[in-house]
Write an enzyme that holds these catalytic residues in place. Structure first.
Site, PDB file in Angstrom:
ATOM      1  N   CYS A  31       0.842  -1.194   0.000  1.00 24.58           N
ATOM      2  CA  CYS A  31       0.000   0.000   0.000  1.00 24.58           C
ATOM      3  C   CYS A  31       0.874   1.240   0.000  1.00 24.58           C
ATOM      4  CB  CYS A  31      -0.850   0.026   1.261  1.00 24.58           C
ATOM      5  SG  CYS A  31      -1.735  -1.488   1.513  1.00 24.58           S
ATOM      6  N   TYR A 170      -5.148 -13.439  -5.051  1.00 24.58           N
ATOM      7  CA  TYR A 170      -4.596 -13.032  -3.753  1.00 24.58           C
ATOM      8  C   TYR A 170      -5.338 -13.751  -2.618  1.00 24.58           C
ATOM      9  CZ  TYR A 170      -3.517  -9.403  -0.097  1.00 24.58           C
ATOM     10  OH  TYR A 170      -3.143  -8.709   1.023  1.00 24.58           O
ATOM     11  N   HIS A 173      -2.907 -12.292   4.090  1.00 22.77           N
ATOM     12  CA  HIS A 173      -3.099 -11.225   5.077  1.00 22.77           C
ATOM     13  C   HIS A 173      -4.430 -11.296   5.820  1.00 22.77           C
ATOM     14  CE1 HIS A 173       0.093  -9.049   2.578  1.00 22.77           C
ATOM     15  NE2 HIS A 173       0.617  -9.268   3.761  1.00 22.77           N
ATOM     16  N   ASP A 266       3.588 -10.249   8.762  1.00 21.80           N
ATOM     17  CA  ASP A 266       4.296 -10.121   7.490  1.00 21.80           C
ATOM     18  C   ASP A 266       5.236  -8.915   7.539  1.00 21.80           C
ATOM     19  OD1 ASP A 266       4.961 -10.553   4.840  1.00 21.80           O
ATOM     20  OD2 ASP A 266       3.222  -9.483   4.054  1.00 21.80           O
TER      21      ASP A 266
END
Ligand code: ADP
Ligand code: SF4
Length: 690
Positions: A31, A170, A173, A266
């Site tokens: 991001c 994806y 997360h 992460d």
């Protein structure tokens, strides 16, 4: 062996399905707070990574449909064809440098709040949303699943049309529906999408197959997968179902982009995980199960670590978010053997905080991050000097070091004077606190650079007063004299009612503790009205030294700001483990007769607590004495920078020093008018409606 041949393996091309990456450097999706809201900023930010040598440059997560609306966060968006031109800016910027552009398509499931779209929130089963709000996601029926697959396929086609070379599915997360379907605690379905692992993986398999079928002839299909939730037996584990998923899907994607989740694991900070390459133990099995290239992350900024990871067969490509933010030119520097010039990430997660606040990215180490388009700043290039003027910088904290370094890069003669025995100011001091050692990289990078420059002189143990500044005869002066913690307890919560300190117990500030003046006995009250890392770190230090610690704060959680750096839960857990007595929601009324008087933030009820010392972490006072003494002395330039201008984060001090150096000898009217370029939404209405 020369640096360039030692690292040559990193510059080998890698085939990813229908496309080939020019080297092994892979800027994984991250991001940047720009996304669909600031597309020019996004394009320039990613383009800079390509210019710096990253063979693959990815977007951040890109919503494929209004049912995956993560407003107010500024991620990317590809709801329909109207979003293509904005993303085309990015692919053009990346292609300009011969790199591949990747897009991380996402449906966020119950991690989307759909606040803007007000669409129903979708999940494998009925469940709460992933935020503390009274709203639920609904179980997807077969039509929803068919729709989701179609949305993903159509988004993949749009992504190809926008010029992307690599298109993601994806599942990571804990933020995406593909992963939500895989996790038993989120998927209680009894149809062919629930139950056995094969059933829970079915949706991902379909998305991978359909993406491949739609765009695989011209694009690589990447799969981002979190192999381990780092919850032990309570979650998916790399050696259990994580491994089984890789076995099931082994050859389906053209590239495996593997990591651990959730995001806080992460992108863990150095404070809680100092080791670079910390994900290797989780992800290293993947390569043995697939012939497709594997990319991994884990603060991979050290070229020797990179080479060893390739050599040991842990990964094929070096993934990076933060190392690419701290130094977009990391690959080129390695190729050129300029290892010492790498601006190493310090693992502070200030970059993450910007995304959490939905504003453009910033970085402690790299002040140009996020400023590529709006200010036209380049991390490696700065305008040459405009004259032969000489500059004096007073104070070698982060602001002074950055200012002096950039002025020297511009070619000015620079004198940097520091009162202390070592450079670094607050960074030098703070980096000696528990867990903050990596922060010293802010000083190391700048000191190394300055030491290479004949036009920069650094004087230590040189506390300058106004007379001495005058005697130096340097007409352009930047004051980076910093700030000091105040000892009177005044801060945000005590402005109306300053605490009464009767002197019955010694009062300390963070500066005292960092200078080695520690309370001799507990209990020690730490009052935190700063809400950053400082009070929590000091509590840790004192508790580790064996003192009884009471931590009081008017906030409802410890170190509130660290929520934005993905650390708060760890800070609070650590203090609990260390036996710190935590008193949230309490305002300090005073320390009198050996007792701290703490008033409940809601009821105002005061509870006295015995204490033998108090540490007040509230506000800082700017160090402006030298400025005040010089301001009428007729200097051509006199500018306060860094904490002396505005006490804030280290990132803000570096930024301030950088800005001052960039603006030096620019026309003030121009500087004033040219604040920064804004991205103003077009007033053209889609579809011709008005
Ligand atoms: P910033 O974050 O703005 O860079 P710091 O507090 O980290 O501020 O650093 C300020 C530095 O300035 C400290 O190292 C301090 O010793 C130094 N300093 C302050 N006043 C003077 C002075 N009059 N002469 C030389 N150095 C000074
Ligand atoms: Fe690294 Fe901190 Fe910069 Fe993020 S803000 S890239 S963690 S130095």
């Amino acid at each position: 062996m020369s640096d360039s041949s030692r690292y040559s393996v990193l510059f080998e091309p890698v085939k990813i399905g229908a496309v080939t990456a020019p080297n092994r450097f892979y800027q994984v999706p991250h991001c940047n707070g720009m996304g669909h809201v600031r597309p020019r900023g996004e394009a320039a930010n990613r383009g800079m990574k390509a210019a710096g040598g990253w063979g693959v440059v990815a977007t951040q997560e890109t919503e494929i449909h209004p049912t995956s609306d993560v407003s107010p966060f500024a991620e990317n968006r590809l709801w329909d064809a109207a979003d293509i031109p904005a993303l085309r800016l990015m692919t053009d910027a990346v292609h300009e440098h011969g790199s591949l552009a990747a897009i991380e398509l996402v449906h966020n499931g119950n991690h989307a709040q759909n606040l803007l779209s007000r669409a129903p929130i979708l999940a494998p089963s009925d469940m709460s949303v992933d935020y503390p709000i009274p709203k639920q996601a609904r179980a997807m029926d077969k039509t929803d699943i068919r729709n989701l697959r179609r949305w993903h396929r159509e988004a993949a086609l749009r992504a190809r049309d926008a010029g992307f070379d690599i298109i993601y599915v994806y599942a990571g997360h804990n933020m995406t529906i593909a992963q939500h379907f895989m996790l038993p605690h989120m998927n209680q379905r009894t149809d062919e999408y629930g139950g056995s692992l094969e059933n829970r993986v079915r949706l991902t398999r379909e998305l991978l197959e359909e993406t491949h079928e739609a765009v695989g002839d011209t694009c690589g299909v990447a799969f981002r997968f979190a192999v381990d939730e780092m919850l032990g037996a309570d979650g998916m584990q790399a050696q259990e179902e994580g491994r089984a998923v890789v076995e099931m899907l082994a050859e389906l994607p053209d590239l495996w982009d593997v990591n651990v989740c959730e995001w806080a694991n992460d992108s863990v900070t150095t404070r809680f995980q100092p080791e670079d390459g910390y994900q290797n133990e989780y992800i290293s099995f993947v390569k043995s199960l697939t012939t497709k290239p594997v990319v991994g992350v884990g603060r991979l900024g050290n070229p020797d670590l990179m080479v060893s990871m390739i050599g040991k067969g842990i990964v094929d490509m070096i993934g990076a978010a933060r190392p690419s933010i701290a130094d977009p030119f990391l690959p080129n520097k390695i190729r050129e053997g300029r290892i010492e010039d790498i601006r190493e990430c310090i693992g502070c997660n200030i970059c993450v905080s910007a995304d959490s606040l939905a504003v453009s990215i910033r970085c402690t180490q790299n002040p140009t991050q996020g400023e590529e388009w709006r200010r036209g700043w380049h991390p490696e290039v700065i305008a040459p000097k405009a004259s032969d003027a000489e500059a004096l910088v007073v104070g070698a904290g982060p602001a002074g070091l950055e200012c002096a370094m950039q002025l020297a890069r511009r070619g000015y003669e620079v004198t940097l004077a520091e009162a202390g025995v070592e450079p670094g100011g607050r960074v030098a001091r703070e980096s000696r606190l528990p867990g903050l050692g990596a922060w010293a990289r802010v000083v190391d990078y700048r000191m190394h650079d300055l030491s290479q420059r004949a036009n920069a002189r650094l004087f230590m143990e040189s506390a300058l007063d106004a007379e001495q500044v005058g005697e130096l005869g340097i007409p352009h002066v930047f004051l980076a004299t910093g700030a000091h913690w105040r000892a009177d307890g005044i801060g945000r919560s005590t402005l109306r009612r300053p605490p009464v300190l009767d002197g019955s117990v010694p009062v300390f500030t963070p500066d005292d503790l960092m200078a080695g003046r520690l309370p001799e006995a507990g209990p020690v009250l730490i009052y935190d009205d700063d809400h950053g890392y400082m009070a929590g770190v000091l509590a840790e230090q004192l508790a580790q030294a064996g003192l009884e610690v009471i931590f009081a704060t008017p906030e409802s959680i410890v170190s509130h700001f660290t929520t934005l750096t993905l650390e708060q839960h760890r800070v609070q857990a650590r203090l609990i483990e260390l036996g710190v007595d935590i008193r949230c929601n309490h305002v300090l009324r005073g320390v009198q007769s050996g007792q701290a008087h703490l008033a409940c933030s809601y009821s105002d009820r005061v509870s006295p607590v015995e204490c033998a010392a108090a540490v007040l972490v509230t506000e800082r006072r700017r160090e402006t004495a030298l400025y005040d003494a010089l301001k009428d002395s007729g200097l051509a330039t006199l500018e306060l920078i860094g904490d002396a201008a505005m006490p804030a984060l280290i990132a803000d001090a570096v930024y301030s020093g950088h800005m001052a150096a960039r603006n030096f000898e620019r026309d003030p009217a121009e500087v004033d008018a040219d604040w920064f370029r804004r991205e103003i939404p077009s007033l053209t209405v889609e579809g011709g409606r008005s």
